[in-house]
Write an enzyme that holds these catalytic residues in place. Structure first.
Site, PDB file in Angstrom:
ATOM      1  N   ILE A  18       0.834  -1.216   0.000  1.00  0.00           N
ATOM      2  CA  ILE A  18       0.000   0.000   0.000  1.00  0.00           C
ATOM      3  C   ILE A  18       0.867   1.264   0.000  1.00  0.00           C
ATOM      4  O   ILE A  18       0.550   2.245  -0.682  1.00  0.00           O
ATOM      5  CB  ILE A  18      -0.938  -0.023   1.231  1.00  0.00           C
ATOM      6  CG1 ILE A  18      -1.964  -1.152   1.084  1.00  0.00           C
ATOM      7  CG2 ILE A  18      -1.620   1.315   1.423  1.00  0.00           C
ATOM      8  CD1 ILE A  18      -2.780  -1.438   2.351  1.00  0.00           C
ATOM      9  N   ASP A  63      13.387   3.612  10.643  1.00  0.00           N
ATOM     10  CA  ASP A  63      12.603   2.764  11.548  1.00  0.00           C
ATOM     11  C   ASP A  63      11.631   3.706  12.239  1.00  0.00           C
ATOM     12  O   ASP A  63      12.042   4.571  13.018  1.00  0.00           O
ATOM     13  CB  ASP A  63      13.520   2.069  12.563  1.00  0.00           C
ATOM     14  CG  ASP A  63      12.731   1.209  13.550  1.00  0.00           C
ATOM     15  OD1 ASP A  63      11.484   1.280  13.552  1.00  0.00           O
ATOM     16  OD2 ASP A  63      13.376   0.479  14.327  1.00  0.00           O
ATOM     17  N   TYR A 156      -2.887  -6.474  16.874  1.00  0.00           N
ATOM     18  CA  TYR A 156      -3.178  -5.785  15.604  1.00  0.00           C
ATOM     19  C   TYR A 156      -4.492  -5.029  15.729  1.00  0.00           C
ATOM     20  O   TYR A 156      -4.582  -3.841  15.396  1.00  0.00           O
ATOM     21  CB  TYR A 156      -3.228  -6.786  14.446  1.00  0.00           C
ATOM     22  CG  TYR A 156      -3.286  -6.102  13.093  1.00  0.00           C
ATOM     23  CD1 TYR A 156      -2.138  -5.586  12.512  1.00  0.00           C
ATOM     24  CD2 TYR A 156      -4.492  -5.956  12.407  1.00  0.00           C
ATOM     25  CE1 TYR A 156      -2.185  -4.942  11.280  1.00  0.00           C
ATOM     26  CE2 TYR A 156      -4.555  -5.311  11.178  1.00  0.00           C
ATOM     27  CZ  TYR A 156      -3.399  -4.812  10.617  1.00  0.00           C
ATOM     28  OH  TYR A 156      -3.444  -4.160   9.399  1.00  0.00           O
ATOM     29  N   LYS A 160      -4.769  -0.915  15.677  1.00  0.00           N
ATOM     30  CA  LYS A 160      -5.483  -0.223  14.604  1.00  0.00           C
ATOM     31  C   LYS A 160      -6.695   0.539  15.138  1.00  0.00           C
ATOM     32  O   LYS A 160      -7.069   1.586  14.606  1.00  0.00           O
ATOM     33  CB  LYS A 160      -5.886  -1.227  13.515  1.00  0.00           C
ATOM     34  CG  LYS A 160      -4.690  -1.821  12.771  1.00  0.00           C
ATOM     35  CD  LYS A 160      -3.881  -0.740  12.053  1.00  0.00           C
ATOM     36  CE  LYS A 160      -2.737  -1.299  11.231  1.00  0.00           C
ATOM     37  NZ  LYS A 160      -1.970  -0.242  10.533  1.00  0.00           N
ATOM     38  N   ILE A 191      -6.095  -6.514   1.516  1.00  0.00           N
ATOM     39  CA  ILE A 191      -5.417  -6.107   0.282  1.00  0.00           C
ATOM     40  C   ILE A 191      -4.305  -7.127   0.043  1.00  0.00           C
ATOM     41  O   ILE A 191      -3.542  -7.444   0.980  1.00  0.00           O
ATOM     42  CB  ILE A 191      -4.800  -4.683   0.443  1.00  0.00           C
ATOM     43  CG1 ILE A 191      -5.819  -3.695   1.066  1.00  0.00           C
ATOM     44  CG2 ILE A 191      -4.274  -4.188  -0.891  1.00  0.00           C
ATOM     45  CD1 ILE A 191      -7.090  -3.486   0.295  1.00  0.00           C
ATOM     46  N   THR A 193      -1.221  -8.037  -0.419  1.00  0.00           N
ATOM     47  CA  THR A 193       0.162  -7.528  -0.349  1.00  0.00           C
ATOM     48  C   THR A 193       1.024  -8.576   0.348  1.00  0.00           C
ATOM     49  O   THR A 193       0.502  -9.553   0.920  1.00  0.00           O
ATOM     50  CB  THR A 193       0.220  -6.229   0.493  1.00  0.00           C
ATOM     51  OG1 THR A 193      -0.123  -6.562   1.847  1.00  0.00           O
ATOM     52  CG2 THR A 193      -0.732  -5.161  -0.027  1.00  0.00           C
TER      53      THR A 193
HETATM   54  N1  LIG Z   1      -2.718  -5.526   3.332  1.00  0.00           N
HETATM   55  C1  LIG Z   1      -3.862  -5.424   4.003  1.00  0.00           C
HETATM   56  O1  LIG Z   1      -4.801  -6.236   3.837  1.00  0.00           O
HETATM   57  C2  LIG Z   1      -4.078  -4.320   4.994  1.00  0.00           C
HETATM   58  C3  LIG Z   1      -5.368  -4.144   5.506  1.00  0.00           C
HETATM   59  C4  LIG Z   1      -5.600  -3.136   6.409  1.00  0.00           C
HETATM   60  C5  LIG Z   1      -4.548  -2.318   6.792  1.00  0.00           C
HETATM   61  N2  LIG Z   1      -3.301  -2.505   6.283  1.00  0.00           N
HETATM   62  C6  LIG Z   1      -2.227  -1.626   6.731  1.00  0.00           C
HETATM   63  O2  LIG Z   1      -1.626  -1.009   5.627  1.00  0.00           O
HETATM   64  C7  LIG Z   1      -0.259  -0.719   5.929  1.00  0.00           C
HETATM   65  C8  LIG Z   1       0.625  -1.274   4.832  1.00  0.00           C
HETATM   66  O3  LIG Z   1       0.456  -2.667   4.770  1.00  0.00           O
HETATM   67  P1  LIG Z   1       0.869  -3.551   3.510  1.00  0.00           P
HETATM   68  O4  LIG Z   1      -0.178  -4.573   3.369  1.00  0.00           O
HETATM   69  O5  LIG Z   1       1.218  -2.684   2.350  1.00  0.00           O
HETATM   70  O6  LIG Z   1       2.160  -4.285   4.100  1.00  0.00           O
HETATM   71  P2  LIG Z   1       3.587  -4.617   3.492  1.00  0.00           P
HETATM   72  O7  LIG Z   1       4.171  -5.624   4.414  1.00  0.00           O
HETATM   73  O8  LIG Z   1       3.494  -4.910   2.042  1.00  0.00           O
HETATM   74  O9  LIG Z   1       4.371  -3.222   3.656  1.00  0.00           O
HETATM   75  C9  LIG Z   1       4.668  -2.690   4.925  1.00  0.00           C
HETATM   76  C10 LIG Z   1       5.953  -1.923   4.826  1.00  0.00           C
HETATM   77  O10 LIG Z   1       6.222  -1.372   6.129  1.00  0.00           O
HETATM   78  C11 LIG Z   1       7.602  -1.519   6.375  1.00  0.00           C
HETATM   79  N3  LIG Z   1       7.882  -1.507   7.813  1.00  0.00           N
HETATM   80  C12 LIG Z   1       7.617  -2.473   8.713  1.00  0.00           C
HETATM   81  N4  LIG Z   1       8.069  -2.114   9.917  1.00  0.00           N
HETATM   82  C13 LIG Z   1       8.635  -0.893   9.782  1.00  0.00           C
HETATM   83  C14 LIG Z   1       9.273   0.005  10.666  1.00  0.00           C
HETATM   84  N5  LIG Z   1       9.470  -0.287  11.958  1.00  0.00           N
HETATM   85  N6  LIG Z   1       9.710   1.200  10.194  1.00  0.00           N
HETATM   86  C15 LIG Z   1       9.542   1.501   8.897  1.00  0.00           C
HETATM   87  N7  LIG Z   1       8.965   0.689   7.988  1.00  0.00           N
HETATM   88  C16 LIG Z   1       8.513  -0.498   8.441  1.00  0.00           C
HETATM   89  C17 LIG Z   1       7.984  -2.845   5.723  1.00  0.00           C
HETATM   90  O11 LIG Z   1       9.390  -2.926   5.482  1.00  0.00           O
HETATM   91  C18 LIG Z   1       7.143  -2.811   4.458  1.00  0.00           C
HETATM   92  O12 LIG Z   1       7.865  -2.231   3.367  1.00  0.00           O
HETATM   93  C19 LIG Z   1       0.006  -1.318   7.308  1.00  0.00           C
HETATM   94  O13 LIG Z   1      -0.125  -0.326   8.297  1.00  0.00           O
HETATM   95  C20 LIG Z   1      -1.108  -2.337   7.436  1.00  0.00           C
HETATM   96  O14 LIG Z   1      -1.411  -2.635   8.777  1.00  0.00           O
HETATM   97  C21 LIG Z   1      -3.039  -3.500   5.385  1.00  0.00           C
END
Ligand SMILES: NC(=O)c1ccc[n+]([C@@H]2O[C@H](COP(=O)([O-])OP(=O)(O)OC[C@H]3O[C@@H](n4cnc5c(N)ncnc54)[C@H](O)[C@@H]3O)[C@@H](O)[C@H]2O)c1
Length: 260
Positions: A18, A63, A156, A160, A191, A193
């Site tokens: 995302i 980070d 989680y 959230k 999503i 991912t």
């Molecule tokens: N994918 C889903 O279904 C979904 C649904 C609801 C919410 N979200 C939220 O969307 C956001 C992105 O999720 P995604 O699915 O793209 O995940 P993803 O794992 O593809 O990407 C997450 C990114 O965050 C980075 N990250 C992790 N810990 C970190 C830290 N301490 N400092 C900096 N960067 C860090 C990772 O390296 C990664 O590049 C998250 O907050 C997730 O909770 C995702």
């Protein structure tokens, strides 16, 4: 859709999923984007993709849990692109399978998940308020449908849900203080991912990613899981001045997940 050439944006977790799609969607409309990620190569890759298209992005390792690094991220972005006026707090972890109530390691996992998904969002917002209170800006916090209904792991869910109310609190605070800062949350359904695909490795009821996908699909009345671009489009709206009357809002983009 309004063009975003006046927007100077930080996207955390921009190396994947995302966050990467959001950085790309904002840059496509003219925003200048600092892509940060704990995975520096991934952040650089996103910035590279954007630059290859003739748009503006730079990358930085961050980070999000390290408070001191937030100062550096804002300072570097200000220097590269001008005054930051938009922050997308996207970095997060699922912690899937780790924060089990009845296992001793569960408490440590809880702390780690809360540190990344909630404490760090607070740090980013605090820094953004300090930076933006004079000239204005917009903060978008990526929460989840799991911030509205239960179902994922407890940490989680709680993190959230915390992001959802932190967002409203910031919107209210900025209004009271007369700061021209909007703050909204986004609540994605599932999503497809890397974060979600990894759930297959720990989920008790599925063996493969395909089985996981089919199971999750049943929870989305729209008949598909989301793509990162579905969320990026919503973030782009909240970043833009088209949403200028929105603050403290929760934008649910979930294919109907919360309506069943
Ligand atoms: N994918 C889903 O279904 C979904 C649904 C609801 C919410 N979200 C939220 O969307 C956001 C992105 O999720 P995604 O699915 O793209 O995940 P993803 O794992 O593809 O990407 C997450 C990114 O965050 C980075 N990250 C992790 N810990 C970190 C830290 N301490 N400092 C900096 N960067 C860090 C990772 O390296 C990664 O590049 C998250 O907050 C997730 O909770 C995702």
């Amino acid at each position: 859709m309004t063009e975003l050439s006046q927007k100077v944006v930080i996207v955390t977790g921009g190396g994947s999923g995302i966050g990467a799609a959001t950085a790309e969607a904002l840059a496509e409309r003219g925003a200048r984007v600092m892509v940060t990620d704990i995975n520096s190569q991934a952040a650089e890759q996103t910035a590279h993709v954007i630059a290859q298209r003739g748009q503006q992005a730079e990358a930085m390792q961050q980070d999000v849990c390290d408070n001191a690094v937030w100062d550096q991220v804002f300072a570097k972005t200000n220097k590269a692109f001008g005054t930051v006026n938009t922050l997308v707090n996207n970095a997060g972890v699922s912690g899937a399978g780790k924060d089990r109530f009845e296992e001793p390691e569960g408490l440590e996992a809880w702390r780690q998940i809360m540190a990344i998904n909630l404490d760090a969002v607070n740090m980013g917002c605090r820094r953004a308020i300090t930076e933006m209170k004079a000239h204005g800006g917009s903060i978008v916090n990526i929460s989840s449908v799991m911030g509205i209904v239960g179902g994922a792991g407890p940490a989680y869910n709680a993190s959230k849900g915390g992001v959802r109310l932190l967002t409203k609190s910031i919107a209210s605070y900025c209004g009271r203080m007369g700061y021209p800062i909007r703050c909204n949350s986004v609540h994605p359904g599932y999503i497809w991912t890397p974060m979600v695909r990894q759930i297959a490795e720990v989920h008790e009821e599925v063996e493969t990613e395909q089985e996981l996908k089919e199971m999750l699909l049943l929870q989305h009345p729209i008949g598909r899981l989301g793509d990162p671009e579905d969320i990026a489009n919503g973030v782009r709206f909240l970043v833009s001045d088209d949403s200028s009357f929105m603050t403290g809002s929760e934008l649910v983009i979930d294919g109907g997940y919360t309506s069943v």
